[in-house]
Design an enzyme around this catalytic site. Structure first.
Site, PDB file in Angstrom:
ATOM      1  N   ARG A  35       0.972  -1.048  -0.322  1.00  0.00           N
ATOM      2  CA  ARG A  35       0.400  -0.225  -0.418  1.00  0.00           C
ATOM      3  C   ARG A  35       0.985   1.282  -0.040  1.00  0.00           C
ATOM      4  NH1 ARG A  35      -5.621  -0.896   1.987  1.00  0.00           N
ATOM      5  NH2 ARG A  35      -5.209   0.943   2.535  1.00  0.00           N
TER       6      ARG A  35
ATOM      7  N   TRP B 189       2.968   5.747   2.330  1.00  0.00           N
ATOM      8  CA  TRP B 189       2.443   6.686   1.179  1.00  0.00           C
ATOM      9  C   TRP B 189       2.927   8.113   1.272  1.00  0.00           C
ATOM     10  CZ3 TRP B 189       0.227   8.896  -2.896  1.00  0.00           C
ATOM     11  CH2 TRP B 189       0.837   9.114  -3.758  1.00  0.00           C
TER      12      TRP B 189
ATOM     13  N   GLY C 228      -5.224   8.281   5.011  1.00  0.00           N
ATOM     14  CA  GLY C 228      -5.565   9.647   4.214  1.00  0.00           C
ATOM     15  C   GLY C 228      -5.618  11.107   4.223  1.00  0.00           C
TER      16      GLY C 228
ATOM     17  N   GLU D 150      -4.530  -1.606 -21.676  1.00  0.00           N
ATOM     18  CA  GLU D 150      -4.333  -2.362 -20.007  1.00  0.00           C
ATOM     19  C   GLU D 150      -2.319  -3.192 -20.556  1.00  0.00           C
ATOM     20  OE1 GLU D 150      -4.964  -2.300 -17.300  1.00  0.00           O
ATOM     21  OE2 GLU D 150      -4.010  -4.199 -16.315  1.00  0.00           O
TER      22      GLU D 150
ATOM     23  N   LYS E  38       0.540  -1.928 -17.708  1.00  0.00           N
ATOM     24  CA  LYS E  38       1.427  -3.074 -17.105  1.00  0.00           C
ATOM     25  C   LYS E  38       2.967  -2.431 -17.158  1.00  0.00           C
ATOM     26  CE  LYS E  38      -0.298  -4.216 -14.908  1.00  0.00           C
ATOM     27  NZ  LYS E  38      -1.825  -4.058 -14.173  1.00  0.00           N
TER      28      LYS E  38
ATOM     29  N   HIS F  87      -2.404   9.340 -37.114  1.00  0.00           N
ATOM     30  CA  HIS F  87      -3.058  10.863 -36.607  1.00  0.00           C
ATOM     31  C   HIS F  87      -1.824  11.568 -35.936  1.00  0.00           C
ATOM     32  CE1 HIS F  87      -6.386  10.692 -39.149  1.00  0.00           C
ATOM     33  NE2 HIS F  87      -6.732   9.161 -38.494  1.00  0.00           N
TER      34      HIS F  87
HETATM   35  O1  M6R Z   1      -8.482  -1.395  -6.641  1.00  0.00           O
HETATM   36  P1  M6R Z   1      -8.625  -0.188  -8.183  1.00  0.00           P
HETATM   37  O2  M6R Z   1      -9.701  -1.183  -8.803  1.00  0.00           O
HETATM   38  O3  M6R Z   1     -10.117   1.070  -7.770  1.00  0.00           O
HETATM   39  O4  M6R Z   1      -7.297  -0.056  -8.388  1.00  0.00           O
HETATM   40  C1  M6R Z   1      -7.472   0.620  -9.231  1.00  0.00           C
HETATM   41  C2  M6R Z   1      -6.148   1.516 -10.220  1.00  0.00           C
HETATM   42  O5  M6R Z   1      -5.891   1.651  -8.860  1.00  0.00           O
HETATM   43  C3  M6R Z   1      -5.399   0.400 -10.468  1.00  0.00           C
HETATM   44  O6  M6R Z   1      -5.858  -0.601 -11.285  1.00  0.00           O
HETATM   45  C4  M6R Z   1      -3.827   0.233 -10.897  1.00  0.00           C
HETATM   46  O7  M6R Z   1      -4.058   1.355 -12.156  1.00  0.00           O
HETATM   47  C5  M6R Z   1      -3.227  -0.138 -10.968  1.00  0.00           C
HETATM   48  N1  M6R Z   1      -1.843  -0.252 -10.112  1.00  0.00           N
HETATM   49  C6  M6R Z   1      -2.723  -0.788 -12.647  1.00  0.00           C
HETATM   50  O8  M6R Z   1      -2.189  -1.862 -12.415  1.00  0.00           O
END
Ligand code: M6R
Length: 615
Positions: free
Chosen positions: A27, A74, A101, A488, A492, A511
């Site tokens: 996290r 973080w 938060g 995607e 990734k 374009h």
């Molecule tokens: O928990 P969530 O699916 O809401 O998270 C959304 C994005 O933060 C999450 O998909 C992020 O883009 C990942 N790091 C992608 O691999």
């Protein structure tokens, strides 16, 4: 985004917090800290950087005590440093606070507290809570020395999002926790109890938790837990039983969580289909949506909303909802949905998509759509998350815990769930050829087997990665239902390898992006069979004509397309509308191996956090 763990019992609080923090390190991982109460004093340990530094510190000098709170950070306010890491301590050194938060009005509170003589050691928003709690602990009318009363009074001064864990040196028998808009659970043990920002952190210790709601406060002792609202009214809560085993969040022999989670996809797909689809000749069943057939028939619009990977899954959902269920559909980035103040007509369904169910932008978009009169049915992974609790209905993707910061199995299962939803809506509305729906259902039932086959081909993807991983720039191209696959694939790759990657519609090449094509930029083209196949051949030839190397994602046996490309990644041929499921896995493996070959920290990429609980 930060992680919180707390413990009260008879064992070493620091060790239990540390173990929990390791499970939460995904996290946030800028810095970490633990505070315990021992012999009537607070003892606080902090480290900058990864938790390994805390392991070393505690191994060298243990932190005894049977009540404690821990945190991985973080950074939002102030750079990673010892002063800015949590726990933050009140000016008198008696109260310690961990926080997840953002306190929006911390600037004005800081100025007020400074005027009252409080001194600040950090640049964080959290430190105001430590001082406010001291202020009210010393002076709450009628209740000086009451930690819970002081915390309750202090949060009334706050605006923003928070989950707090708070201990006080004067009272080694009480841990207080409170939340507003940030996730928090209380874990229940025998003679010991826990708090955590994520149930995964304490799953090894207990499978029973109370999920805390906004503006609820928990007074936690060794003997039990008292839940109240901010007015002190007692709350009754059923314990929630965590539905996955204690070892579900371990690496299970894989080098990285991301790798483990890519390999879990066949089983996760089976879990996602179970109880919903078992026979292509029968209508599928999708429980949890809380929508009647008449409501489905009456829909005039579907608005998908999500962030990051989940947004890409939403783009597939939009495509299929229009293609199969013939409902006008949109897909918005959650952070943008509210910004554009959308017009919401009657009979609009909003579908927020989120792995964690805690993403702040998605939660805010959901609230906004509800305020505008839309019904909201979410597609989620984490059960009983904040988004789940605020939705009118929920369809769970059944992926099990996802720890790797790069979302993999959640994407595939979000796409699978979108596909189930679109087929279900099409069946109820009678909008698609039953033969097509039957074909798609049969293909979905085959998908776990295709996923197994794709994973067996991992070495072929590794060989492609070895050929190109030293290049620093890439384009991912797709069209139609596989445009989101390309987007995607690019996300990734960039987030874990730091290779610059852009996901584009192949139709947009001419374009602008074609200006980038050169031998030092590789292109990954999603070029499986379907309506857009011939156009993809044309785009690949345009790149080849400009000396750009191309990796093709190609159906098995497609030698025509194979000859166009410098390298091929073969996938089993499936109906076009379910092909985002087969193209996802090799793109995940490609990103994984390129990042691994470059020696990057795949499970904890720089600057990222798994769950983004701030807007
Ligand atoms: O928990 P969530 O699916 O809401 O998270 C959304 C994005 O933060 C999450 O998909 C992020 O883009 C990942 N790091 C992608 O691999």
């Amino acid at each position: 985004m930060c992680g919180i763990v707390g413990y009260i019992g008879s064992r070493s609080a620091a060790q239990i917090c540390l173990e929990g923090l390791h499970r939460l390190e995904y996290r946030g991982y800028d810095s970490a800290g633990i505070a315990v109460v021992r012999d009537g004093e607070l003892d606080v340990r902090k480290v900058v950087g990864k938790l390994l530094n805390m392991d070393a510190s505690l191994a060298e000098t243990p932190l005894p005590g049977t009540i404690g709170i821990g945190h991985t950070r973080w950074a939002t306010h102030g750079k990673p440093s010892l002063d800015n890491s949590h726990p933050h301590v009140s000016m008198n050194g008696r109260i310690a606070v961990v926080h997840n938060g953002i306190i929006e009005n911390y600037g004005e509170l800081r100025e007020q507290l400074k005027a009252e003589g409080y001194e600040f050691k950090s640049q964080t928003d959290t430190e105001v809570m430590a001082h406010l709690t001291q202020k009210y602990y010393e002076g709450t009318p009628g209740a000086p020395g009451d930690l819970r009363a002081a915390v309750v009074r202090a949060v009334q001064d706050l605006r923003g999002a928070f989950a707090f864990g708070i201990i006080c040196a004067d009272n080694p028998d009480q841990l207080v926790a409170v939340r507003r808009f940030s996730p928090l659970v209380v874990g229940l043990g025998e003679g010991e109890n826990y708090i955590a920002s994520d149930m995964g952190a304490i799953r090894k210790e207990t499978d029973k938790v109370y999920v805390i709601d906004d503006d609820e406060v928990a007074l936690i002792t060794r003997e039990g837990v008292e839940l109240t609202d901010l007015d002190g009214n007692p709350l009754q809560r059923e314990a929630f039983v965590i539905p996955w085993p204690a070892d579900a969040a371990e690496k299970g022999g894989h080098k990285k969580f991301m790798h483990k989670e890519i390999h879990e996809q066949p089983d996760a797909m089976r879990a996602c289909l179970a109880g919903r689809l078992s026979d292509p000749d029968q209508p599928l069943v999708l429980e949890g949506m809380n929508l009647t057939p008449d409501e489905i028939r009456g829909l005039h619009k579907v608005v998908f909303t999500a962030c990051g990977t989940a947004y890409h899954a939403g783009l597939v959902g939009r495509f299929l909802m229009e293609y199969l269920a013939k409902i006008p559909a949109e897909c918005d980035l959650a952070a943008e949905l509210r910004a554009r103040n959308p017009v919401v007509l009657d009979d609009t369904l909003c579908v927020p998509i989120s792995q964690s169910g805690e993403t702040a932008d998605t939660l805010v978009a959901l609230r906004d759509m509800k305020d505008k009169g839309s019904k909201c049915v979410s597609v989620l992974n984490v059960v009983d998350s904040s988004i789940a609790r605020e939705s009118d209905g929920v369809v769970y993707i059944q992926a099990g815990p996802e720890i790797g910061v790069a979302s993999t199995k959640a994407f595939s299962l979000q796409v699978m769930t979108m596909t189930l939803m679109a087929i279900h809506f099409a069946e109820v509305r009678g909008t698609a050829d039953p033969a097509l729906l039957r074909e798609l259902k049969a293909a979905l039932l085959e998908m776990p087997r295709h996923a197994e086959e794709l994973l067996k081909r991992e070495d072929d993807v590794l060989a492609v990665a070895q050929k190109f991983y030293q290049l620093d720039d890439s384009l991912f191209l797709g069209r139609g239902v596989n445009l989101p696959s390309a987007m995607e694939g690019a996300l990734k790759l960039k987030e874990i390898s730091y290779i610059h990657a852009e996901g584009y519609s192949a139709g947009e090449m001419k374009h602008g992006p074609i200006a980038l094509v050169c031998p030092e930029l590789f292109t990954v083209a999603v070029a499986v069979h379907g309506d857009v196949y011939e156009k993809m051949i044309g785009n690949i030839q345009e790149i080849k004509a400009r000396s750009g190397p191309v990796i093709g994602l190609i159906d098995d046996g497609d030698s025509l397309m194979g000859e166009q490309c410098d390298a091929a990644i073969w996938v089993p041929q499936v109906p076009e509308m379910v092909s985002p499921l087969t193209t996802a896995i090799p793109l995940q493996l490609l990103a994984y191996h390129m990042a691994d070959l470059r020696g990057e920290d795949i499970d904890q990429p720089r600057n990222l956090a798994k769950t983004v609980t701030v807007e």
